[in-house]
Scaffold this motif. Structure first.
Motif, PDB file in Angstrom:
ATOM      1  N   GLU A 156       0.826  -1.209   0.000  1.00 57.04           N
ATOM      2  CA  GLU A 156       0.000   0.000   0.000  1.00 57.04           C
ATOM      3  C   GLU A 156       0.863   1.263   0.000  1.00 57.04           C
ATOM      4  OE1 GLU A 156      -3.801   1.462  -0.265  1.00 57.04           O
ATOM      5  OE2 GLU A 156      -3.530  -0.604   0.385  1.00 57.04           O
ATOM      6  N   SER A 159      -1.832   7.302  -0.433  1.00 55.53           N
ATOM      7  CA  SER A 159      -2.832   7.740  -1.405  1.00 55.53           C
ATOM      8  C   SER A 159      -3.057   9.248  -1.302  1.00 55.53           C
ATOM      9  CB  SER A 159      -4.145   6.990  -1.177  1.00 55.53           C
ATOM     10  OG  SER A 159      -4.536   7.108   0.181  1.00 55.53           O
ATOM     11  N   CYS A 163      -0.600   9.744   5.381  1.00 53.23           N
ATOM     12  CA  CYS A 163      -0.745   8.296   5.541  1.00 53.23           C
ATOM     13  C   CYS A 163       0.275   7.861   6.587  1.00 53.23           C
ATOM     14  CB  CYS A 163      -0.519   7.583   4.213  1.00 53.23           C
ATOM     15  SG  CYS A 163      -1.833   7.888   3.028  1.00 53.23           S
ATOM     16  N   PRO A 178      -4.570   4.801   6.402  1.00 53.32           N
ATOM     17  CA  PRO A 178      -4.763   5.838   5.385  1.00 53.32           C
ATOM     18  C   PRO A 178      -4.822   7.234   6.008  1.00 53.32           C
ATOM     19  CG  PRO A 178      -6.497   4.152   5.273  1.00 53.32           C
ATOM     20  CD  PRO A 178      -5.701   3.886   6.496  1.00 53.32           C
TER      21      PRO A 178
END
Length: 194
Positions: A156, A159, A163, A178
């Motif tokens: 991951e 985004s 984060c 996130p």
């Protein structure tokens, strides 16, 4: 004729070797020369003052790595990050990595970033020179954080700004949060106290 036979044998050997290498890489995707063996503690980086910081100095504490930005809707998370750090500095260190990857929201120099964080949020946790957290120029620390072949499980990428990646006292990545997750979220508190 001998040259033709020799050439045929050579091609056969090369093909066999190539098939063998392909099979080995599928059976064991983490090769012995990959960066999986690299520990989080093997990294070092320059802080906002240009001083080299050895990540070995963070051994024995939980670590939260956060990509930060000064002109983001989530910038007020600095306040919660500082509170989290102040209340748990005996067992937690927060590492701030300014990045300009999302909407150009961290355009400042190291001096400007340091001044902004200090004056507006009283930030005392370690802050590092600006890095790229995604794309072709992704910094090695973020390559490690976002590549399961290196960190053991996580792919991951950030985004957006803010984060959070949690690393345990042994230097192993244990959780990704996130940007919308508040630094004072109960799951984060529980993880710090675990």
């Amino acid at each position: 004729m001998k040259n033709l036979i020799f050439l045929g044998c050579l091609l056969l050997l090369v093909s066999a070797y190539s098939i063998s290498r392909t099979h080995d890489s599928k059976a064991n995707p983490i090769s012995s020369n990959s960066e999986k063996t690299k520990s989080f503690y093997e990294f070092s980086m320059k802080d906002l003052d240009g001083k080299e910081v050895d990540f070995n100095s963070f051994k024995g504490k939980k670590i939260m790595v956060v990509n930060v930005a000064s002109k983001c809707g989530y910038t007020p998370q600095y306040e919660a990050l500082q509170k989290l750090y102040s209340e748990n500095s005996d067992k937690l260190v927060i590492l701030g990595f300014p990045a300009n990857n999302f909407g150009g929201q961290e355009p400042g120099t190291s001096e400007e970033i340091k001044s902004f964080c200090s004056e507006n949020y009283g930030v005392t946790f370690p802050m590092f020179e600006k890095v790229s957290v995604k794309g072709f120029d992704k910094h090695p620390i973020y390559r490690w954080l976002t590549d399961a072949a290196m960190n053991g499980w996580n792919n991951e990428e950030p985004s957006w700004n803010f984060c959070k990646y949690m690393i345990d006292e042994k230097g192993e990545l244990i959780k990704y949060f996130p940007f919308k997750v508040d630094p004072l979220d109960q799951e984060i508190i529980d993880l710090i106290n675990a």
